[in-house]
Motif scaffolding. Structure first.
Motif, PDB file in Angstrom:
ATOM      1  N   HIS A  45      43.958 -29.978  20.857  1.00  0.00           N
ATOM      2  CA  HIS A  45      42.502 -29.840  20.917  1.00  0.00           C
ATOM      3  C   HIS A  45      42.077 -29.055  22.157  1.00  0.00           C
ATOM      4  O   HIS A  45      41.142 -28.256  22.088  1.00  0.00           O
ATOM      5  CB  HIS A  45      41.823 -31.211  20.897  1.00  0.00           C
ATOM      6  CG  HIS A  45      41.903 -31.860  19.533  1.00  0.00           C
ATOM      7  ND1 HIS A  45      41.649 -33.194  19.334  1.00  0.00           N
ATOM      8  CD2 HIS A  45      42.209 -31.365  18.319  1.00  0.00           C
ATOM      9  CE1 HIS A  45      41.790 -33.485  18.048  1.00  0.00           C
ATOM     10  NE2 HIS A  45      42.139 -32.385  17.407  1.00  0.00           N
TER      11      HIS A  45
ATOM     12  N   VAL B  64      35.574 -39.080  13.516  1.00  0.00           N
ATOM     13  CA  VAL B  64      36.472 -38.176  12.790  1.00  0.00           C
ATOM     14  C   VAL B  64      35.859 -37.783  11.452  1.00  0.00           C
ATOM     15  O   VAL B  64      36.026 -36.684  10.960  1.00  0.00           O
ATOM     16  CB  VAL B  64      37.859 -38.825  12.582  1.00  0.00           C
ATOM     17  CG1 VAL B  64      38.740 -37.959  11.702  1.00  0.00           C
ATOM     18  CG2 VAL B  64      38.532 -39.047  13.914  1.00  0.00           C
TER      19      VAL B  64
ATOM     20  N   VAL C  97      50.431 -29.051  18.681  1.00  0.00           N
ATOM     21  CA  VAL C  97      50.734 -29.459  17.293  1.00  0.00           C
ATOM     22  C   VAL C  97      52.202 -29.772  17.127  1.00  0.00           C
ATOM     23  O   VAL C  97      52.549 -30.718  16.408  1.00  0.00           O
ATOM     24  CB  VAL C  97      50.414 -28.417  16.170  1.00  0.00           C
ATOM     25  CG1 VAL C  97      49.111 -28.717  15.518  1.00  0.00           C
ATOM     26  CG2 VAL C  97      50.550 -27.022  16.601  1.00  0.00           C
TER      27      VAL C  97
ATOM     28  N   PHE D 134      40.518 -21.630  23.242  1.00  0.00           N
ATOM     29  CA  PHE D 134      40.355 -20.493  22.341  1.00  0.00           C
ATOM     30  C   PHE D 134      38.870 -20.213  22.094  1.00  0.00           C
ATOM     31  O   PHE D 134      38.425 -19.066  22.169  1.00  0.00           O
ATOM     32  CB  PHE D 134      41.067 -20.767  21.024  1.00  0.00           C
ATOM     33  CG  PHE D 134      41.139 -19.570  20.121  1.00  0.00           C
ATOM     34  CD1 PHE D 134      42.251 -18.745  20.145  1.00  0.00           C
ATOM     35  CD2 PHE D 134      40.105 -19.256  19.256  1.00  0.00           C
ATOM     36  CE1 PHE D 134      42.325 -17.633  19.323  1.00  0.00           C
ATOM     37  CE2 PHE D 134      40.164 -18.145  18.440  1.00  0.00           C
ATOM     38  CZ  PHE D 134      41.274 -17.325  18.467  1.00  0.00           C
TER      39      PHE D 134
ATOM     40  N   LEU E  59      52.952 -31.971   7.748  1.00  0.00           N
ATOM     41  CA  LEU E  59      53.145 -32.015   9.202  1.00  0.00           C
ATOM     42  C   LEU E  59      54.125 -30.947   9.679  1.00  0.00           C
ATOM     43  O   LEU E  59      53.937 -30.338  10.724  1.00  0.00           O
ATOM     44  CB  LEU E  59      53.685 -33.381   9.618  1.00  0.00           C
ATOM     45  CG  LEU E  59      52.664 -34.449   9.964  1.00  0.00           C
ATOM     46  CD1 LEU E  59      53.386 -35.748  10.275  1.00  0.00           C
ATOM     47  CD2 LEU E  59      51.811 -34.041  11.154  1.00  0.00           C
TER      48      LEU E  59
ATOM     49  N   GLY F 127      52.935 -33.128  18.515  1.00  0.00           N
ATOM     50  CA  GLY F 127      52.416 -34.221  17.708  1.00  0.00           C
ATOM     51  C   GLY F 127      53.047 -34.301  16.323  1.00  0.00           C
ATOM     52  O   GLY F 127      53.082 -35.372  15.720  1.00  0.00           O
ATOM     53  N   ALA F 128      53.543 -33.175  15.824  1.00  0.00           N
ATOM     54  CA  ALA F 128      54.027 -33.171  14.445  1.00  0.00           C
ATOM     55  C   ALA F 128      55.534 -33.342  14.346  1.00  0.00           C
ATOM     56  O   ALA F 128      56.036 -33.904  13.381  1.00  0.00           O
ATOM     57  CB  ALA F 128      53.612 -31.877  13.751  1.00  0.00           C
TER      58      ALA F 128
ATOM     59  N   PHE G 243      47.700 -24.674  21.882  1.00  0.00           N
ATOM     60  CA  PHE G 243      47.556 -25.296  20.571  1.00  0.00           C
ATOM     61  C   PHE G 243      48.916 -25.529  19.924  1.00  0.00           C
ATOM     62  O   PHE G 243      49.208 -26.623  19.430  1.00  0.00           O
ATOM     63  CB  PHE G 243      46.686 -24.421  19.655  1.00  0.00           C
ATOM     64  CG  PHE G 243      46.538 -24.995  18.273  1.00  0.00           C
ATOM     65  CD1 PHE G 243      45.587 -25.973  18.026  1.00  0.00           C
ATOM     66  CD2 PHE G 243      47.372 -24.599  17.242  1.00  0.00           C
ATOM     67  CE1 PHE G 243      45.473 -26.534  16.763  1.00  0.00           C
ATOM     68  CE2 PHE G 243      47.260 -25.148  15.977  1.00  0.00           C
ATOM     69  CZ  PHE G 243      46.307 -26.119  15.741  1.00  0.00           C
ATOM     70  N   MET G 244      49.748 -24.494  19.959  1.00  0.00           N
ATOM     71  CA  MET G 244      51.071 -24.616  19.328  1.00  0.00           C
ATOM     72  C   MET G 244      51.901 -25.712  19.985  1.00  0.00           C
ATOM     73  O   MET G 244      52.558 -26.498  19.299  1.00  0.00           O
ATOM     74  CB  MET G 244      51.838 -23.286  19.411  1.00  0.00           C
ATOM     75  CG  MET G 244      51.420 -22.231  18.428  1.00  0.00           C
ATOM     76  SD  MET G 244      51.238 -22.802  16.741  1.00  0.00           S
ATOM     77  CE  MET G 244      52.887 -23.350  16.366  1.00  0.00           C
TER      78      MET G 244
ATOM     79  N   MET H  25      44.431 -39.933   8.813  1.00  0.00           N
ATOM     80  CA  MET H  25      44.364 -40.909   9.904  1.00  0.00           C
ATOM     81  C   MET H  25      43.513 -42.109   9.527  1.00  0.00           C
ATOM     82  O   MET H  25      43.558 -43.130  10.179  1.00  0.00           O
ATOM     83  CB  MET H  25      43.796 -40.264  11.170  1.00  0.00           C
ATOM     84  CG  MET H  25      44.649 -39.110  11.633  1.00  0.00           C
ATOM     85  SD  MET H  25      44.212 -38.513  13.262  1.00  0.00           S
ATOM     86  CE  MET H  25      42.492 -38.181  13.089  1.00  0.00           C
TER      87      MET H  25
ATOM     88  N   ILE I  36      48.400 -16.935  14.389  1.00  0.00           N
ATOM     89  CA  ILE I  36      48.722 -16.357  15.693  1.00  0.00           C
ATOM     90  C   ILE I  36      49.445 -15.013  15.556  1.00  0.00           C
ATOM     91  O   ILE I  36      48.993 -14.000  16.106  1.00  0.00           O
ATOM     92  CB  ILE I  36      49.529 -17.363  16.528  1.00  0.00           C
ATOM     93  CG1 ILE I  36      48.656 -18.599  16.777  1.00  0.00           C
ATOM     94  CG2 ILE I  36      49.984 -16.727  17.837  1.00  0.00           C
ATOM     95  CD1 ILE I  36      49.264 -19.648  17.645  1.00  0.00           C
TER      96      ILE I  36
ATOM     97  N   GLY J  54      46.049 -20.249  22.155  1.00  0.00           N
ATOM     98  CA  GLY J  54      46.987 -20.290  21.030  1.00  0.00           C
ATOM     99  C   GLY J  54      48.282 -20.991  21.408  1.00  0.00           C
ATOM    100  O   GLY J  54      48.798 -21.822  20.654  1.00  0.00           O
TER     101      GLY J  54
ATOM    102  N   HIS K 205      43.471 -34.953   9.336  1.00  0.00           N
ATOM    103  CA  HIS K 205      42.511 -35.906   9.906  1.00  0.00           C
ATOM    104  C   HIS K 205      42.181 -37.023   8.923  1.00  0.00           C
ATOM    105  O   HIS K 205      41.999 -38.162   9.316  1.00  0.00           O
ATOM    106  CB  HIS K 205      41.234 -35.184  10.325  1.00  0.00           C
ATOM    107  CG  HIS K 205      41.419 -34.367  11.564  1.00  0.00           C
ATOM    108  ND1 HIS K 205      41.787 -33.050  11.541  1.00  0.00           N
ATOM    109  CD2 HIS K 205      41.325 -34.688  12.867  1.00  0.00           C
ATOM    110  CE1 HIS K 205      41.905 -32.600  12.769  1.00  0.00           C
ATOM    111  NE2 HIS K 205      41.626 -33.565  13.604  1.00  0.00           N
TER     112      HIS K 205
ATOM    113  N   PRO L  36      52.235 -26.487  11.673  1.00  0.00           N
ATOM    114  CA  PRO L  36      52.458 -25.656  12.859  1.00  0.00           C
ATOM    115  C   PRO L  36      53.052 -24.292  12.512  1.00  0.00           C
ATOM    116  O   PRO L  36      52.649 -23.275  13.093  1.00  0.00           O
ATOM    117  CB  PRO L  36      53.462 -26.466  13.679  1.00  0.00           C
ATOM    118  CG  PRO L  36      53.312 -27.862  13.212  1.00  0.00           C
ATOM    119  CD  PRO L  36      52.949 -27.767  11.768  1.00  0.00           C
TER     120      PRO L  36
ATOM    121  N   LEU M 144      42.528 -16.196  24.937  1.00  0.00           N
ATOM    122  CA  LEU M 144      42.783 -16.564  23.553  1.00  0.00           C
ATOM    123  C   LEU M 144      44.262 -16.866  23.349  1.00  0.00           C
ATOM    124  O   LEU M 144      44.638 -17.826  22.678  1.00  0.00           O
ATOM    125  CB  LEU M 144      42.356 -15.422  22.629  1.00  0.00           C
ATOM    126  CG  LEU M 144      40.874 -15.061  22.687  1.00  0.00           C
ATOM    127  CD1 LEU M 144      40.601 -13.829  21.850  1.00  0.00           C
ATOM    128  CD2 LEU M 144      40.034 -16.230  22.200  1.00  0.00           C
TER     129      LEU M 144
ATOM    130  N   LEU N 114      42.444 -25.513  21.320  1.00  0.00           N
ATOM    131  CA  LEU N 114      41.334 -25.019  20.485  1.00  0.00           C
ATOM    132  C   LEU N 114      40.102 -24.734  21.325  1.00  0.00           C
ATOM    133  O   LEU N 114      39.417 -23.725  21.141  1.00  0.00           O
ATOM    134  CB  LEU N 114      40.990 -26.040  19.395  1.00  0.00           C
ATOM    135  CG  LEU N 114      42.011 -26.210  18.272  1.00  0.00           C
ATOM    136  CD1 LEU N 114      41.628 -27.386  17.389  1.00  0.00           C
ATOM    137  CD2 LEU N 114      42.114 -24.940  17.449  1.00  0.00           C
TER     138      LEU N 114
END
Ligand code: HEM
Lengths: 553, 392
Positions: free
Chosen positions: A219, A65, A482, A225, B304, A485-486, A478-479, B354, B316, A475, B351, B308, A471, A222
């Motif tokens: 990921h 990382v 995230v 993309f 966080l 995860g968020a 990806f959305m 983390m 986008i 996108g 990142h 997005p 693409l 990405l």
């Protein structure tokens, strides 16, 4: 490489830090710490186990990382440098880049140009940076995905004491009626949408595990993309052409291999006018003067029937009419035509009267189409005009001879020969804008200027981009990733009975506040005491930092 | 409608200021501090904030009705909207974490942003063709919302540093923290300078020779310390410029920057004379009761939550609009590149979080840098590096 067998009997892959089954610490170097490191559940990753061959080394490099962050930061800084001066594609096309940067920005501009920053975003090293980021994302994800998958799948309910004790959130209660309470707590947990597993009177409650896959999903997005962006260079995927089209003209659309034709009926330019718009706009219109309201080309799209035969007029079938405006391109069969530029009142036709100089009497009107002049204009009754030479963009060349700069009629000039019943041999006249010369001696007749016709020209960008869907898919993936995860997090609560006491430990990959709030709600109306945040205790004893403070995955 | 709209904006502005004082009061109120959750002051403060937000929403809707398009199409409108989103983001975070101290720092920033926005031309203007797209409005509003949520991490970071940086001795940390304070004061300095001269109705016309060596005209609305290239003053009784700069430098903008800086230094000097210590040292007692871990988590969570939304809006949706308006989804124009930079920066932030050692103070510093990048893209790119987006 030898596998590691834990006291509980489970066999773990080499390099495992916490036993996959019971959570006991296997890595000796960790056993002294106060809190366990829960990243990737303490599982073994390829990059930490192998470091022999060159492939291992590359793999390990990209899976770090730290390296990933460096790549991101370098790209970020490079991108910023690229905005200090305009990129080459934004400078006026009339000057060379070499001159432009030096003249406009002095020594700094020169340096900028010589270092290649004027074309930064398509330079090989910028592309390599982006490719390395892609590589890094891919390898880092694979490196972590499988071990993480194994350990998240294989969670056991009962955990080793040391595992519980070393969780950031941990507490011991000494209750009287533990039997009844555990069931009640399990009920509370379910009410708060935890998935509860009971085993030998021990509880593992879990919530939001799917959020752990968020980074992997994003990921993938990405990578998709980036692949899409690369496909642009595959022939046939991408078309970028410019079409200048005059009112009334029908032209083959470039980039469509002669399949499609476009005719322009009209180009329209509208501006906001003081008295026609709402009064709220008056101040702005007054201050800024002309503000454009609309650029529009009214066009018709045709498809050619059959094969193209050179020199022959194509047979066209109309497909549709469209009003192309900015933001409203004409779209058909993966192609799109966009309004991008225009030219108003371009000279299109010139008119002349054949006139007797002395009497002023006229003998007919000729109209010269500046794009398609005729060799001869017959005016009947013995009168006619022959066009001997035509210079659309007239100038005298080095030798003093008339010549033309371009094919665009910016400054048209003609050499005519006029025939009348009086002058059957013809008289030669040189006609340009606002001047007439008679190179072969005095004439009796002249061509008197009788007006012009102008036309507007539209510039349309013709675009086909088959990579857009890829693409777009990237996108969206990806959305999804995230957000997954968020906006969700993986929370686990372990509750175990040990010698009449109730041990409670909890872990989340992020948002500890939310986890604590959950726990408080769950133990409400029970005799369980609130477990402590062990990190917080460490903090309160002044600056003391706990080295494995980060228990985030 | 247009008048109603600007009145509502004034009301919102005042309410945010009032709310700031109530939030400050709530953390001074020892008695109430003991019992968990909100005290009376905080309760009033958040309601005043909500009222201000609703009033600003009213401004937004009224201006929309007056112009027929979402008011996010020039620098004034966009920056004001960003201020509104900042308050909105604060309200959301407040209801999650119930921390009045966040209000003490977020609301003044929002007030400053709105005041700053008002220094740009404010008339309602019709849309040029490229901007006539629903996607543009969707893009701009979502991007601003994302940036505003990300900016909450700046407020959290500031609180963290105010508490954690040792003010008893000078260090790099105290220097940079004070530099942040100075930057905020300078923004205020700019607002004051611009307001004073606009109240005096100061106007000085110049003719000058521009970059293309043609004669042009320019109007200064604050006194010209820096004059344009070969500038000749046309208006009577106005100050002659002290220096004149070559044509490639935008003299008017440079002049504004110098005045702001000047205003900032004077203002900062006065504040220091009164306080007799660093601003950040003076603010430290205000944050002495905050829980550092909680503030750290607020900062992280706002990133966080914001990341997005920022991706969706600034990348986008922006690409969708760009594909329609400019025929390609990406064109490397400076505004786009800076959106990418912002995005990469926060990706790096996530990142770094983390790994160990990047929590707490380092995270807080990163949040400061992130805010600088956002403000740079919001304002400086428009003013300094004009691209396709060149508003105003
Ligand atoms: C611009 C490119 C990138 C973006 C936008 C991105 C985005 C993200 C996001 C949003 C997360 C989740 C972070 C969190 O939940 O706190 C994440 C996690 C992660 N990223 Fe990236 N990333 C990028 C590049 C990379 C690169 C180059 C690497 C290579 C080392 C990498 C490795 C990881 C790893 C290992 C995780 C943690 C996975 C886990 O928690 O299981 N990322 N990434």
């Amino acid at each position: 490489m030898a596998d590691v067998k834990c006291e509980c009997g489970h066999v773990n892959p080499h390099g495992t830090i916490l036993c996959e089954a019971c959570g006991r610490i296997l890595d000796e170097s960790q056993s002294g710490t106060k809190l366990v490191d829960m990243r990737y559940e303490g599982s073994a990753r390829r990059s930490q186990v192998y470091n022999k061959t060159i492939i291992d080394k590359i793999w390990n490099f990209f899976s770090s990382v730290k390296v990933g962050v460096w790549l991101i930061v370098i790209t970020l800084v490079a991108s910023a440098v690229g905005t200090i001066l305009p990129q080459e594609f934004y400078i006026p096309p009339t000057v060379t880049a070499d001159q432009y940067y030096q003249e406009e920005y002095g020594w700094f501009g020169k340096l900028y140009y010589h270092l290649g920053f004027h074309n930064l975003y398509s330079s090989w090293w910028y592309l390599i940076l982006i490719a390395s980021i892609g590589m890094s994302i891919l390898i880092a994800s694979i490196d972590r995905f499988f071990p993480l998958y194994r350990s998240l799948k294989k969670q056991t309910v009962s955990r080793h004491e040391g595992f519980l004790k070393r969780q950031r959130i941990f507490g011991i209660t000494k209750p009287d009626h533990s039997e009844i309470e555990l069931e009640q707590i399990a009920k509370h947990l379910s009410e708060h949408r935890y998935k509860v597993r009971l085993e030998n009177g021990n509880i593992l409650a879990e919530k939001g595990r799917f959020s752990r896959w968020g980074p992997y999903v994003n990921h993938i997005g990405l990578i998709v993309f980036l692949i899409g962006a690369m496909l642009r260079f595959v022939p046939g995927m991408y078309v970028d052409e410019l079409l200048w089209i005059r009112e009334g003209e029908t032209k083959e659309i470039p980039g469509t291999k002669g399949q499609y034709y476009l005719s322009s009926e009209k180009f329209i330019l509208e501006v906001y006018e003081q008295d026609k718009e709402h009064e709220n706009f008056s101040a702005a219109i007054e201050k800024n003067g002309m503000i454009a309201k609309n650029y529009q080309s009214n066009v018709t799209l045709y498809k050619r029937d059959g094969k193209a035969i050179p020199g022959e007029e194509p047979e066209l079938t109309k497909i549709k009419d469209h009003k192309i405006k900015v933001n409203q391109p004409l779209k058909y069969d993966h192609y799109a035509a966009y309004q991008v530029d225009y030219k108003l009142d371009e000279l299109n036709k010139m008119k002349f009267h054949l006139t007797n100089k002395e009497s002023g009497e006229t003998f007919g009107l000729i109209t010269v189409d500046l794009y398609d002049p005729k060799p001869e204009y017959d005016l009947e009754k013995g009168y006619s005009v022959e066009l001997m030479s035509y210079f659309p963009d007239f100038e005298f060349d080095e030798n003093g001879e008339p010549s033309t700069k371009s094919k665009i009629p910016n400054n048209p000039a003609f050499i005519f020969k006029m025939f009348t019943p009086d002058t059957p041999k013809g008289e030669v006249s040189f006609v340009a804008i606002k001047q007439t010369l008679e190179p072969l001696g005095e004439n009796d007749y002249k061509l008197a200027f009788a007006g012009i016709e102008t036309k507007n020209v539209s510039a349309l960008t013709i675009r086909k981009d088959l990579t857009l869907w890829i693409l777009f898919a990237g996108g969206i993936i990806f959305m999804v990733g995230v957000i997954q995860g968020a906006y969700w997090n993986h929370r686990r609560i372990w509750i175990q009975k040990k010698d009449g006491e109730i041990w409670m430990a909890a872990h989340t990959n992020k948002n500890w506040h939310g986890l604590k709030r959950d726990i408080n709600r769950i133990i409400k109306n029970t005799s369980l005491i609130e477990p402590a945040d062990q990190l917080q205790e460490g903090k309160s004893s002044k600056k003391g930092k706990i080295n494995s403070g980060s228990t985030k995955q | 409608m247009a008048q109603l709209s600007s009145n509502l904006l004034y009301i919102a502005f005042v309410l945010y200021l009032v709310a700031t004082f109530f939030f400050a009061g709530s953390i001074k109120d020892k008695r109430a501090q003991a019992e968990k959750g909100q005290n009376r002051w905080a309760f009033i403060a958040i309601w005043v904030t909500l009222a201000g937000f609703i009033s600003q929403l009213g401004y937004f809707i009224a201006r929309w009705a007056a112009s027929g398009h979402a008011p996010v199409s020039n620098l004034f409108e966009f920056t004001t909207f960003f201020g509104m989103m900042l308050v909105g983001a604060f309200i959301i975070i407040y209801f999650i974490y119930k921390t009045p101290v966040l209000g003490v720092f977020t609301l003044p920033v929002a007030v400053l942003v709105i005041a700053y926005a008002s220094m740009f031309p404010r008339e309602i203007s019709p849309l040029i063709p490229a901007l006539q797209s629903d996607w543009l409005h969707i893009h701009v509003t979502t991007a601003a919302a994302g940036e505003a949520i990300l900016a909450i991490s700046f407020a959290a970071g500031l609180i963290y540093l105010l508490k954690s940086v040792d003010q008893s001795r000078s260090s790099k940390s105290t220097f940079w923290l004070e530099a942040t304070m100075f930057a905020l004061v300078t923004t205020l300095g700019f607002v004051l300078v611009a307001t004073i001269f606009s109240m005096m109705d100061y106007k000085a016309d110049f003719t000058y020779i521009d970059k293309n060596e043609t004669e042009a005209k320019i109007t200064y609305s604050i006194p010209a310390l820096i004059g344009p290239h070969e500038g000749k003053l046309l208006t009577q009784d106005r100050i002659e410029p002290l220096v004149k700069v070559p044509a490639i430098i935008n003299a008017k903008k440079l002049n504004t920057v110098i005045w702001s800086f000047f205003g900032g230094i004077v203002l900062y000097g006065i504040i220091r004379l009164i306080l007799r210590k660093r601003i950040s040292a003076k603010l430290q007692p205000l944050v002495k009761n905050v829980n550092l871990d909680l503030v750290d988590e607020i900062g992280y969570r706002s990133v966080l939550i914001g990341f997005p939304i920022f991706t969706l809006g600034a990348l986008i949706f922006a690409m969708i609009w760009a594909q329609m308006a400019w025929t390609r989804f990406w064109g490397w124009d400076p505004k786009e590149v800076w959106a990418l930079i912002t995005w990469l920066f926060y990706a790096a932030f996530l990142h770094l979080r983390m790994s160990r050692g990047w929590h707490g103070e380092k995270s807080a510093w990163l949040a400061m840098i992130g805010f600088v990048i956002i403000m740079f893209n919001l304002i400086a790119v428009n003013l300094v590096i004009a691209g396709l987006h060149s508003y105003a």
